[in-house]
Scaffold this active site. Structure first.
Site: not given
Length: 320
Positions: A234, A283, A295
């Site tokens: 990510c 994240h 993402h």
């Protein structure tokens, strides 16, 4: 970090046979898998930090070793200028009394007594003093290099440990998912992004447009923990996207969340290119407009679209 219907394909890809599940257990499995993914994400951030530290330490070691080589060459050149007495004294590790006097803190005292030390010239005396100084500097450089190498080994061990943890969490999650049917796996799809929503995203401008175009070009690319290209995790995806736009970001979510300035977690306040952080900064995703983000979710999944509030938001940063 979420689970989507693509997890079913990922499960099949690693040889997991779907079995009949019980509806009552889906919620429990969902919670356990989400917890395992969160732990893997946390380990991935530590792993990314360790790999960044490895790269920096390796550069330091290379620079120190280069300095040591240069210093050794300089010492060899000075040695070549020394007379037999001074060179022999240096190699033996001892210094003739006359040289000892010359190397004291006040060399001018030696010069005042030069008449009694005719066996050494002034130039040779200064060269020997230079040699002794360079010898001390070389020892210091070698110690620094040894210290950096020790840190390098520690960082390598930390990265290896984090890698093992990530693989373990992924395997546990896949074991849980293998208890579900394909239909049940499909019910884990939280993205819910439609083609109409994607088509309705307004075009971005400036550097944000470049970053978003890069992220779009990676759609469908498989997630890779620690990945900085051509596959990404990510933070690696966000870092690479903004790098394409000429903006340098640090490696991990924990670092990136401190870059730029904070934006309220209100949809109307968001701008394309904003970076949204989730689940305690474990994240992150790149906001592209229209309430959507791009993402890299987690191991076994592909870079994809998602809704801006797909998980618990812990912060939003504007990078430019």
């Amino acid at each position: 970090m979420t689970l989507t219907a693509t997890t079913a394909a990922a499960a099949a890809g690693v040889g997991l046979a779907p079995t009949s599940g019980h509806a009552a257990s889906i919620t429990d499995i969902e919670k356990q898998v989400s917890a395992l993914n969160a732990q893997a994400e946390q380990a991935t951030n530590v792993y990314d930090g360790a790999m960044e530290q490895l790269a920096n330490l390796q550069k330091q070691v290379d620079n120190l070793q280069g300095e040591a080589a240069t210093m050794q060459q300089s010492m060899n050149q000075v040695m070549a200028t020394l007379g037999p007495l001074a060179a022999a004294s240096y190699r033996a590790g001892s210094v003739d009394p006359t040289l000892e006097l010359m190397l004291q803190s006040h060399p001018d005292q030696f010069l005042q007594q030069a008449a009694t030390m005719s066996q050494l010239g002034q130039a040779e005396a200064m060269n020997l003093k230079t040699l002794k100084l360079e010898q001390a500097q070389l020892a210091s450089i070698k110690k620094q290099a040894a210290d950096r190498l020790a840190q390098l080994q520690q960082a390598e061990h930390q990265a290896a440990d984090m890698k093992a943890q990530i693989v373990d969490k992924f395997q546990q999650a896949q074991s849980l998912l293998s208890q579900l049917t394909y239909t049940q796996l499909a019910s884990f799809d939280y993205s819910g992004v439609s083609a109409a929503e994607i088509a309705a995203v307004p075009p971005a401008t400036g550097r944000a447009a470049i970053a978003i175009a890069f992220a779009k070009s990676k759609l469908g690319t498989w997630y890779l923990w620690g990945g900085t290209g051509p596959q990404y995790d990510c933070s690696g995806l966000v870092q690479a996207a903004w790098a394409a736009a000429g903006v340098s970001l640090p490696r991990t979510t924990y670092e990136q969340v401190n870059v730029g300035y904070a934006v309220p977690a209100i949809l109307g306040d968001l701008e394309p290119g904003d970076v949204i952080f989730y689940n305690g900064d474990e994240h992150e995703a790149l906001y592209i407009g229209g309430g959507l983000v791009i993402h890299a979710p987690t191991t076994g999944m592909q870079v994809q679209y998602g809704h801006w509030n797909m998980m618990s938001i812990s912060g939003i940063q504007r990078m430019t």
